[in-house]
Write an enzyme that holds these catalytic residues in place. Structure first.
Site, PDB file in Angstrom:
ATOM      1  N   LYS A 144      36.496  45.249  42.206  1.00 13.31           N
ATOM      2  CA  LYS A 144      36.510  45.404  40.747  1.00 13.31           C
ATOM      3  C   LYS A 144      35.617  46.565  40.331  1.00 13.31           C
ATOM      4  CE  LYS A 144      37.136  40.466  39.926  1.00 13.31           C
ATOM      5  NZ  LYS A 144      38.540  40.187  39.666  1.00 13.31           N
ATOM      6  N   HIS A 168      35.397  31.250  36.094  1.00  9.81           N
ATOM      7  CA  HIS A 168      36.575  31.502  36.921  1.00  9.81           C
ATOM      8  C   HIS A 168      36.649  30.349  37.926  1.00  9.81           C
ATOM      9  CE1 HIS A 168      38.898  33.500  40.125  1.00  9.81           C
ATOM     10  NE2 HIS A 168      39.299  34.369  39.214  1.00  9.81           N
ATOM     11  N   ASP A 226      27.467  34.709  38.789  1.00 10.97           N
ATOM     12  CA  ASP A 226      28.723  35.277  39.267  1.00 10.97           C
ATOM     13  C   ASP A 226      28.883  36.621  38.559  1.00 10.97           C
ATOM     14  OD1 ASP A 226      31.432  36.046  39.309  1.00 10.97           O
ATOM     15  OD2 ASP A 226      32.099  33.997  39.608  1.00 10.97           O
ATOM     16  N   GLN A 240      32.646  40.068  37.074  1.00 10.75           N
ATOM     17  CA  GLN A 240      33.070  40.834  35.896  1.00 10.75           C
ATOM     18  C   GLN A 240      31.906  41.575  35.262  1.00 10.75           C
ATOM     19  OE1 GLN A 240      36.169  41.170  34.945  1.00 10.75           O
ATOM     20  NE2 GLN A 240      37.035  39.652  36.330  1.00 10.75           N
ATOM     21  N   CYS A 287      43.016  32.448  36.093  1.00  8.51           N
ATOM     22  CA  CYS A 287      42.185  31.609  36.976  1.00  8.51           C
ATOM     23  C   CYS A 287      41.026  30.983  36.220  1.00  8.51           C
ATOM     24  CB  CYS A 287      41.667  32.393  38.173  1.00  8.51           C
ATOM     25  SG  CYS A 287      42.968  32.861  39.302  1.00  8.51           S
TER      26      CYS A 287
END
Lengths: 151, 422
Positions: free
Chosen positions: B242, B139, B216, B219, B380
């Site tokens: 999220k 991202h 990261d 997600q 993104c």
């Protein structure tokens, strides 16, 4: 619910599938790039403007149905117009897409078949798609070096 | 009304039945509405997830009953607020299986977490000619902070390539790691393709060369049980929104010894022990990185979100979402003219696709008119779009409150798109 057919009218779909005046214009004396970061539409508008009259107009690039059809129909409608006429047409077009529902667009008849885009008004996030080619044409006329962005 | 956790203990639940999902849906007020005259089908979960009433009510109750500023005053409300705030730090610690609660820094979200590591950890250590290694499926939030740092320090950003299936090519990864590599920054799950990366293995490979790894988790954490100690990653960042939590709050996990060695990112209140005009002594970790009044209610909401997910069971959520993804992949792939991007072996909850001759933005508008919310665009992750040579994709992303019936509606919707453009 706004009807999908208000947005995706036959004429729009026809121009999407068979864009007119598509491809680079060799002897263009005005050109500009336009970009809509929201949906990734990118296009270049080429103009041949002599003695203040748009002799020829073409475009190339890739985009959604609305932006492609709008670019295609724009090139058709500005050919033969003076710079001032093309700019006025852009103003009317912009007004049609952005004015409040109860405000009548001035001299709407000048828009001719461009009125097929009036349905886009019901889809506010898509207005940028319909106006991208016009903003880019405007920048090309003014020889602006910076690419046009709808953001 | 009985909560789901009272109906069935989470540890006994392997997946979610349709009765479970029906009860879960009752917790999400927003899902009850109609959009364009049709029942809302919310498939934009990779962008942000919806909030259960348990989270909404926790925030509202906190403001109504316990709200005050934290860490300062001696009065009762401040103590109550501080206690509730710090209790969430322990909750997050346990949720990601960190060794200590001081390894959890509250930040605005994944982006701020990545930037904190870029400025607090890497910036003082990065020299001209050094390298930062990211993957081709990041991202923008896990590209741009590193790129900015590289620009400033004359360092080099290098990229692990992706296969046609959307998997990282690990042989290339090993080849790219070298004595100049100062950090590997990689996503646990790709937001554009759904690929689950083999983080544990990647960390092991990097650590062999003594290169620290930032994961990261934006997600990853909504779909997978996260154990930062088992992964052995050095940093892990995620966003609460999220995860059924509120916006504006997230966390950075960092190994204590690394956080201890880091300079503060922002100066201000709460991050100090003492201040004079000559010298400021910084507070201990994690407070050193939490300057100013934080999003206290956001933290409370994040805590409620974690409680909520745990009451359902992360393993059950994961198993059920896998069923949804498998079903969606099978049904969407059947439609002629549809191309699915991202066909990795291990995937989570993301179905990215294109339809021949139709721009994703038009797919998005038509589906919206049918009440179906998907994402259309570059997500993104423009380098991913370039890799697969598309300007954009349509992306449906699933959560545990979605159903197979909603996927059927999506399939019908895609067929309608094709009729319009037929």
């Amino acid at each position: 619910m706004s009807d999908l057919r208000d947005l995706y009218q036959e004429l729009i779909l026809d121009h999407t599938k068979h864009p007119r005046n598509f491809g680079a214009l060799e002897n263009a004396n005005c050109r500009a790039d336009g970009h809509n970061p929201l949906c990734g539409d990118k296009l270049t508008v080429f103009l041949d403007v002599s003695n203040g009259v748009v002799k020829d107009a073409r475009f190339q690039g890739s985009g959604c149905a609305i932006s492609t059809a709008s670019a295609s129909m724009m090139t058709e409608s500005i050919k033969g117009k003076t710079r001032a006429e093309a700019e006025t047409l852009f103003e009317r077009f912009h007004q049609m897409l952005t004015s409040p529902p109860d405000v009548e667009v001035q001299d709407a008849e000048e828009l001719g078949k461009l009125v097929v885009f009036s349905g886009v008004k019901e889809f506010p996030v898509r207005v940028k798609c319909a106006t991208l080619a016009w903003h880019t044409m405007n920048a090309a006329m003014r020889h602006e070096a910076e690419p046009v962005s709808t953001e | 009304m009985k909560g789901l956790s009272e109906v069935l203990a989470p540890e006994t639940r392997k997946t979610l039945s349709s009765a479970d999902v029906a009860r879960i849906r009752e917790d999400f007020p927003i899902l009850k509405q109609q959009v364009c005259g049709r029942p809302l089908v919310y498939f934009d979960n990779a962008a942000t997830s919806q909030k259960p009433r348990q989270v909404i009510e926790a925030i509202s109750r906190f403001y109504a009953e316990d709200y005050s500023n934290i860490h300062r005053a001696v009065h009762t409300l401040s103590q109550r607020a501080t206690q509730a705030f710090e209790a969430v730090r322990v909750k997050v610690q346990r949720f990601v299986h960190a060794a200590e609660d001081r390894e959890i820094v509250f930040v605005r979200g994944t982006t701020e977490g990545n930037n904190l590591v870029a400025h607090g950890y890497l910036r003082p250590r990065l020299q001209a000619g050094d390298e930062i290694l990211v993957s081709g499926m990041e991202h923008h939030s896990n590209i741009v902070p590193w790129q900015m740092l590289c620009g400033e320090k004359n360092a080099r950003l290098r990229v692990i390539p992706i296969s046609d299936d959307g998997e990282l090519i690990l042989e290339e990864y090993e080849r790219l790691l070298n004595p100049r590599t100062r950090l590997v920054a990689v996503t646990q799950v790709s937001n554009a393709l759904g690929t689950i990366n083999p983080i544990r293995r990647m960390v092991e490979i990097a650590h062999r060369q003594r290169v620290p790894v930032l994961v990261d988790g934006a997600q990853g954490i909504p779909h997978l049980a996260v154990d930062v100690q088992a992964l052995d990653c050095d940093f892990y960042t995620f966003s609460g929104h999220k995860l059924c939590g509120p916006t504006g709050i997230g966390a950075l996990y960092g190994k204590a010894n690394l956080l201890e060695a880091m300079s503060p990112f922002q100066g201000g209140g709460d991050m100090i022990v003492s201040v004079t005009f000559e010298k400021t002594t910084y507070n201990k970790i994690p407070h050193r990185f939490e300057a100013g009044t934080p999003d206290i209610a956001g933290v409370i909401g994040l805590g409620a979100a974690i409680d909520y997910l745990q009451s359902i069971g992360i393993e059950a959520i994961n198993a059920y979402e896998e069923e949804l993804l498998a079903y969606a992949t099978q049904e969407v792939a059947r439609i002629p003219g549809v191309r699915i991007l991202g066909t990795a072996q291990a995937k989570a909850s993301v179905l990215s696709f294109t339809v021949d001759g139709v721009h994703p933005h038009d797919i998005g508008t038509i589906l919206d008119q049918l009440g179906i919310a998907i994402r259309a665009g570059h997500h993104c992750a423009q380098p991913v779009m370039d890799r697969f040579n598309v300007p954009a994709t349509a992306r449906a992303s699933f959560a545990f409150y979605n159903t197979k019936e909603e996927i059927d509606a999506l399939v019908q919707g895609i067929r309608r798109v094709m009729e319009v453009f037929g």
